[in-house]
Scaffold this motif. Structure first.
Motif, short mmCIF file in Angstrom:
data_model
loop_
_atom_site.label_atom_id
_atom_site.label_comp_id
_atom_site.label_asym_id
_atom_site.label_seq_id
_atom_site.Cartn_x
_atom_site.Cartn_y
_atom_site.Cartn_z
N TYR A 23 0.83 -1.21 0.00
CA TYR A 23 0.00 0.00 0.00
C TYR A 23 0.87 1.27 0.00
O TYR A 23 0.62 2.21 -0.75
N ARG A 24 1.91 1.26 0.83
CA ARG A 24 2.79 2.44 0.90
C ARG A 24 3.44 2.68 -0.47
O ARG A 24 3.55 3.82 -0.92
N LEU A 25 3.86 1.61 -1.12
CA LEU A 25 4.51 1.74 -2.43
C LEU A 25 3.48 2.16 -3.49
O LEU A 25 3.73 3.06 -4.30
N ALA A 26 2.32 1.53 -3.45
CA ALA A 26 1.30 1.79 -4.47
C ALA A 26 0.83 3.24 -4.43
O ALA A 26 0.60 3.86 -5.47
N ARG A 27 0.73 3.79 -3.23
CA ARG A 27 0.31 5.20 -3.10
C ARG A 27 1.26 6.15 -3.79
O ARG A 27 0.90 7.27 -4.14
N GLU A 28 2.52 5.72 -3.94
CA GLU A 28 3.53 6.56 -4.59
C GLU A 28 3.69 6.19 -6.07
O GLU A 28 4.65 6.60 -6.71
N GLY A 29 2.79 5.36 -6.58
CA GLY A 29 2.80 5.03 -8.00
C GLY A 29 3.68 3.85 -8.38
O GLY A 29 3.86 3.57 -9.57
N VAL A 30 4.21 3.14 -7.41
CA VAL A 30 5.09 2.00 -7.71
C VAL A 30 4.23 0.78 -8.08
O VAL A 30 3.31 0.43 -7.33
N PRO A 31 4.50 0.13 -9.23
CA PRO A 31 3.76 -1.08 -9.56
C PRO A 31 4.18 -2.24 -8.66
O PRO A 31 5.37 -2.45 -8.43
N VAL A 32 3.20 -2.96 -8.14
CA VAL A 32 3.48 -4.01 -7.15
C VAL A 32 2.70 -5.28 -7.51
O VAL A 32 1.54 -5.20 -7.92
N THR A 33 3.35 -6.42 -7.35
CA THR A 33 2.63 -7.70 -7.40
C THR A 33 2.81 -8.41 -6.07
O THR A 33 3.94 -8.58 -5.60
N VAL A 34 1.68 -8.77 -5.46
CA VAL A 34 1.72 -9.51 -4.19
C VAL A 34 1.30 -10.95 -4.49
O VAL A 34 0.24 -11.19 -5.10
N PHE A 35 2.13 -11.90 -4.07
CA PHE A 35 1.80 -13.32 -4.23
C PHE A 35 1.36 -13.85 -2.88
O PHE A 35 2.05 -13.67 -1.87
N GLU A 36 0.22 -14.51 -2.84
CA GLU A 36 -0.27 -15.09 -1.58
C GLU A 36 -0.54 -16.58 -1.78
O GLU A 36 -1.29 -16.96 -2.68
N LYS A 37 0.07 -17.36 -0.92
CA LYS A 37 -0.03 -18.82 -1.00
C LYS A 37 -1.47 -19.32 -0.85
O LYS A 37 -1.91 -20.22 -1.55
#
Ligand code: FAD
Length: 406
Positions: A23-37
């Motif tokens: 969330y902190r990264l995304a708010r600054e425009g950083v593209p993020v992929t979260v993998f959840e088992k």
């Protein structure tokens, strides 16, 4: 199959720490992929206590009002002598009113915090959260990191700029990066019984209570659950030789609860959870383009409610630095400070305090026990000493210490 996105940050684990980092990264425009088992967010009843220093951080992300709405505000915590029933010490966060905007803790279950953050992440087109996707291996070079990801269709490679391992105590990222996890495991486990029985009807309990007992220490907390009247969680050590069934079967659970707080009629126990408990810290929180945060970096006993709090501090410290690196304002060497600041403070505050908290509650030697309780009582009744104690327990002192490191 192989997916490459040069500027993307990959995160293993959609627990509260992974989601807050995303969330902190995304708010600054950083593209993020979260993998959840798993196929959904975990909802087991673990962390609830969110300390003042953590509330300060979460207020930067505008999360605190929602947490207060979903949780319970709690100014005080108390130590009790279980065999005599005497109140030993009452600590009131109000003593920190000139140090923080949040002179209290919020008792907000971690699955509620994770859900709040998850819902906000859904608003970002540049964030992917992939359930049933496990990170099982990684490689890295000077420019990229590549995760091997396993999902129900098979395995594939995903390459990004950085990888955050927020995948819990058994972290695949930590293991794949060959980072040692140093420390020890307690021989006993911790059992948590959750019940709607209102303990305040029969004792002068606040929402956070710690009971010293040479035979069986305990903790008692209130959480809001699905709303009033809320739920209480009682935590005990198991016997070393007790099996899970010895501890969790209905008659054993009732017996333990009745011994703790005798009452007419049985307890309605809505959850029983048994946890293996460790004190361990990764030998490094940063290795090239791979970073560890939360339980993947450190684990500790839950007495004092510090584990997730420190995981959130990791997420905030890490993303603050990673944002600068990502934007080209600092080089990768900046992340060494993340490792030094967070690893050192974990040892000095979280490991030290939780180990001491447990020793204090379980002390068997009558002299040592009496000394412990006397000391706590004296600290609580001296406002200057109580304030110093609260600065440590609330993690404000650890944040200040981190700023002096690296
Ligand atoms: C009884 C108890 C009470 C506690 N109370 C408190 C408290 O009051 N306050 C406090 O601060 N702390 C408390 N803690 C500690 C707290 O629960 C943990 O520190 C917290 O869960 C850590 O969050 P996390 O996001 O790092 O890891 P987790 O919550 O463990 O989340 C990790 C996520 O990663 C996923 N995952 C695992 N492996 C992979 C993989 N290979 N690939 C992709 N995903 C993966 C998991 O499914 C999970 O969703 C308590 C713990 C216990 C046991």
């Amino acid at each position: 199959m192989s997916v490459t996105q040069n500027k993307r940050v990959l995160i293993s684990g959609a627990g509260p720490v992974g989601l807050i980092a995303a969330y902190r990264l995304a708010r600054e425009g950083v593209p993020v992929t979260v993998f959840e088992k798993e196929d959904r967010l975990l909802d087991d009843p673990r962390a609830a206590t969110t300390h003042p220093a953590t509330l300060e951080m979460l207020s930067e992300l505008d999360l605190v009002d929602d947490m207060a709405r979903l949780g319970l505000i709690c100014r005080e915590f108390r130590f009790w002598d279980r065999p005599t029933g005497d109140l030993v010490a009452n600590f009131d966060h109000e003593l920190l009113a000139d140090e923080t905007d949040f002179p209290y803790v919020i008792q907000c279950e971690q699955f509620k915090l994770a859900s709040l953050v998850y819902e906000r992440l859904l608003a970002f087109n540049h964030v992917d959260i992939l359930f049933e996707h496990s990170v099982i291996d990684l490689t890295q070079d000077e420019n990229y990191v590549t995760a091997t990801v396993s999902n129900p269709d098979g395995e594939y490679f995903c390459t990004g700029a950085y990888l955050i391992g927020a995948d819990g105590g058994r972290s695949a990222v930590r293991k794949s990066a060959e980072i040692a996890f140093e420390g020890f495991t307690y021989p006993e486990r911790f059992v948590v019984f959750t019940t709607p029985f209102d303990f305040q009807s029969g004792g002068d309990y606040c929402y956070r209570n710690y009971f010293a007992d040479p035979d069986e220490w305990s903790n008692l907390f209130k959480v809001s659950g699905d709303g009033p009247p809320g739920l209480w969680r009682a935590v005990f050590p198991t016997g070393i030789d007790e099996s899970d069934d010895d501890v969790a079967n209905e008659s054993a659970a009732q017996e333990r609860m009745q011994k703790f707080f005798p009452k007419t009629g049985g307890y309605n126990i809505v959850h029983t959870n048994i946890y293996v408990t460790h004190q361990r810290v990764a030998e490094s929180f940063a290795k090239g383009r791979v970073f560890l945060a939360g339980d993947s970096a450190h684990v500790n006993n839950p007495i004092g409610g510090l584990g997730l709090n420190c995981g959130i501090h990791d997420a905030m410290n890490l993303t603050e630095k990673l944002l600068r690196v990502w934007k080209g304002e600092a080089d990768l060497g900046e992340m060494v400070r993340y490792d030094i600041q967070r690893r050192t403070t974990n040892h000095e505050f979280v490991q030290a305090q939780t180990i001491q908290n447990k020793k204090r509650l379980e002390a068997k030697d009558p002299l040592a026990r009496a000394q412990n309780l006397k000391e706590l009582s004296e600290i609580a009744s001296d406002p200057a000493r109580a304030k110093k104690f609260l600065l440590r327990s609330s993690l404000i002192a650890s944040v200040r210490r981190a700023e002096t490191l690296g």
